[in-house]
Scaffold this motif. Sequence first.
Motif, PDB file in Angstrom:
ATOM      1  N   GLN A 127      31.012  41.276  41.048  1.00  0.00           N
ATOM      2  CA  GLN A 127      31.590  41.090  42.388  1.00  0.00           C
ATOM      3  C   GLN A 127      32.741  42.060  42.621  1.00  0.00           C
ATOM      4  OE1 GLN A 127      32.352  36.891  41.946  1.00  0.00           O
ATOM      5  NE2 GLN A 127      30.715  36.337  43.382  1.00  0.00           N
ATOM      6  N   LEU A 137      37.031  36.783  40.612  1.00  0.00           N
ATOM      7  CA  LEU A 137      35.676  37.273  40.852  1.00  0.00           C
ATOM      8  C   LEU A 137      35.051  37.761  39.552  1.00  0.00           C
ATOM      9  CD1 LEU A 137      36.170  39.308  44.162  1.00  0.00           C
ATOM     10  CD2 LEU A 137      35.704  36.878  43.874  1.00  0.00           C
ATOM     11  N   SER A 138      33.738  37.840  39.562  1.00  0.00           N
ATOM     12  CA  SER A 138      33.036  38.333  38.379  1.00  0.00           C
ATOM     13  C   SER A 138      33.154  39.859  38.315  1.00  0.00           C
ATOM     14  CB  SER A 138      31.562  37.938  38.446  1.00  0.00           C
ATOM     15  OG  SER A 138      30.921  38.665  39.467  1.00  0.00           O
ATOM     16  N   ARG A 155      33.505  35.684  35.204  1.00  0.00           N
ATOM     17  CA  ARG A 155      34.771  35.972  35.893  1.00  0.00           C
ATOM     18  C   ARG A 155      35.636  36.882  35.030  1.00  0.00           C
ATOM     19  NH1 ARG A 155      36.948  31.142  39.302  1.00  0.00           N
ATOM     20  NH2 ARG A 155      38.930  31.822  38.434  1.00  0.00           N
ATOM     21  N   LYS A 162      28.236  38.727  35.216  1.00  0.00           N
ATOM     22  CA  LYS A 162      28.409  37.583  36.121  1.00  0.00           C
ATOM     23  C   LYS A 162      29.594  36.693  35.736  1.00  0.00           C
ATOM     24  CE  LYS A 162      23.642  37.391  37.654  1.00  0.00           C
ATOM     25  NZ  LYS A 162      22.355  36.678  37.608  1.00  0.00           N
TER      26      LYS A 162
END
Lengths: 542, 334
Positions: free
Chosen positions: B101, B97-98, B137, B135
Amino acid sequence: MKKIWHIAAKELQIVLRDRNLVLIMFLTPIVLATIMGFAFGGVGDSASSSFQHMPVVLVNLDTGFDLQQQIGVTETNLSLNDLTFNVDGAPTSVGELLQANTDITDTALNADSANFNFGNQLASILAATPLTDSNGLTSTTAFNLDELTCPLLTENGQENQQFAFAGTLDDLFDVDEMASAEAARAAVDRGDYVAAVIIAPGFSNQMMPTFSVAGDGGETTSGPAGEIEVYGSSGSPISALIVRSVVEGVVNQFTRISVALGATVDSAVNILLRNVSLANFDLTNFNLADLNISTQTLNTITGTLQTLDSSVLDPLGCLLTPGASNLHVNQQPLDQTQTLDAFSYIMIVLGSAQAVFFALFTGIFGMNSIYEEKRQWTLQRLIASPTPPRYLLLGKLIGNLLVVAFQISVLLLAFTVIASLVRGAPTFIYGRNIPAFLLVVFAIALFSSGLGVLVVGLFKTPEQVQFFGPMISATLGALGGSFGFRLPPAVGRISPIYWGVSALEKLGAGESGLALDVGVLLAIGVVLFVVGAILFRRRMTI
Amino acid sequence: MPPMVQTQKLCKSFRRSDGSMVDAVKGVTFDIEKGEIFSLLGPNGAGKTTLISMISGLLAPTEGDATIGGFSITQQPIEAKKLMGFIPQEIALYPELSARQNLLFFGRMYGLGGKELNRRVDEVLAFIDLADRQKDRIDTFSGGMKRRVNIAVGLLHRPQLIYMDEPTVGIDPQNRRRILDTVKQLRDQFQMTVLYTTHLMEEAQELSDRVGIIDHGEIIALGEQGELTQQVGEEDRIEIGLGNRAVPATYPAELQAQIPGVTRILYTPAEQLAEGSSQSTPARLTAFAKRGRTALPQLIQVLNKDGYEIQSVEVREPDLEAVFLALTGRALRD
């Protein structure tokens, strides 16, 4: 409660962002199923070898059809030759008149020999053996399969080419005959045959047209209804489909002949008897010219009756013409899929099996990721957050269920798209019943995910899961038919993959009898989930 | 004002694979006041992480209890955890995930949502200076950037207590400096209480208002740095690195007797860096003296005369490591 869904959604999010996982979960089964589809689905040259010498059992109970009874002369047990009246002052039989004006033979007009038996005809076609026992009109010429021209059976057929099978029915089927329908069904259940073709006693009566006799105000209809039952083995669905298609094609052609025959004979006999009736049976005043039967009509009657056998041959080229109503298919969910091509069948059967098989892997390895969460300390971080442990557990379980359901849905959708592309037209190989589709997907996902929860809960280390998980999946896959072959149903039913594939096949066939398949999957899934969750709680601690 | 953290006789025992029991934490009791940086200092395996795992609710104590802001971690875990930000030593993030996130997900686990969550995420991203990479990862980040996101997750819900477990392990000096500054900023700017574990004496000295030294599952020293160093007196510490030649057990005492002003001499033998490794730390002699620089020439002279190869020499003022050494007879790195 929202936290449960956030955790579940996170599981799905992680899967979708992991390229390797996407490759294994989605691309691999799609590629495998597509390759199998091309290999076994008739697109490639090697397709025919997979469907040769399929064992079929035949039960012919057809008692035949008495033509003379149907045109009302049975009561006097007379043939048309016995029916005489004066022509130009001399007593003349109807038979003589017909023979004098047409090519009709004496045999055709004899009451004892005017008996049709479509069951015998069908049996001889399926068994690829000529009729040797002469029994009425249909046996005057034996079938010669060398003359059979059928796109189904030729390599270069055009639009109706379905299986690209280059051979004769003799190559396609190995037919044994039995006397009892029950015994035949039992033999199929045992896996001895791919299908049983059971011709009911009233089949010929069912096939023959209805003759109306206007002259005496009465009407004679065909005898007791009879059906052909194709009792297919669910262990060999494609072979059973082929048997059904061939049987349906032949019967369909019988239907065509029956309609044509009915139209011509009914017309001719009505005209004949109406005139006889109008003459108050004063046959001395009867004149052939008053019959108004044209030579062309008589020739049609004669030609139809006389050349019935050979006329059957060419139209057999359209074996797959849909719409015959004389077939009843038991057990096999083939009602709608029979209009699909072989590639689509493969995608339904093997695609479903692949989808369920890979879902098992996802279910197990999805739950095994709990160890990865421990290793990277995200689990500890979650435990340290103000989230109740049961929410963490439920979120993980539901997340895995969601991932598996998503995987199955995507795979089945992909198979549908691939089948449509290969076929060149939108083809809903899993049917159009969306609620039923979602129910089946949920049931399969529940089972697959439940198995994963149990396996990860049962084994103590990720290494054990990585060792035993694939073994369990592969065993269930082999039992359930994921590897391109199917074991007898009695064995296959051990594997929930069998039930999943069965449900998906029924969906594809548009059948509604999903309750057993879905019920079994849901019941096993719930048990696995509950037992697994109790064991899995141990994995949620540090 | 009640303390932010109170532990009462916390114990944790584990069962070994052979069935015997090992006590990882033995009846630890201490308090952490609100708004202070409390460092728990101890060598690897001393029981720091086990102790903190019990305080943060990851492990259930075998005996005893701890309270966070007055809430028992065993009886009211949810309330206690709401007050605490957890920053483990490992990069506890989802690499797929970023950064954003990850922050959104863990924020939701702390009950945040909607615009408030987005606002907090923007704030912490700005705080760790990674707004422009939010944004991307996590698995595309450098080690230092991951550490910063790891910290940001713990700060997201503005906790009263931050627990940081060796947050500078394995990162470059520049990022280490940034993290140490961040810790001080949390106390000074946001009045947060920080519980900081480390095995690096320098970090504890730089950051801590109070220090607890833990060894073999017990707190062996607790207090402000000045108080602790007074425990070992005002002696300088002379560290002399020797080669691999072994030193007889009686030699330190003989050496001490020859040099006026030296109160004690400890010997630390050479140690392999890792199992199977050809590299090792050199053997050391640690001499304590009121005036280290005066005693040093004599020490070198005697060692040369006795045939020892001197590889390094360092004279240090009294510090926490000296405290640990004085209390345990071992260096902190042991």
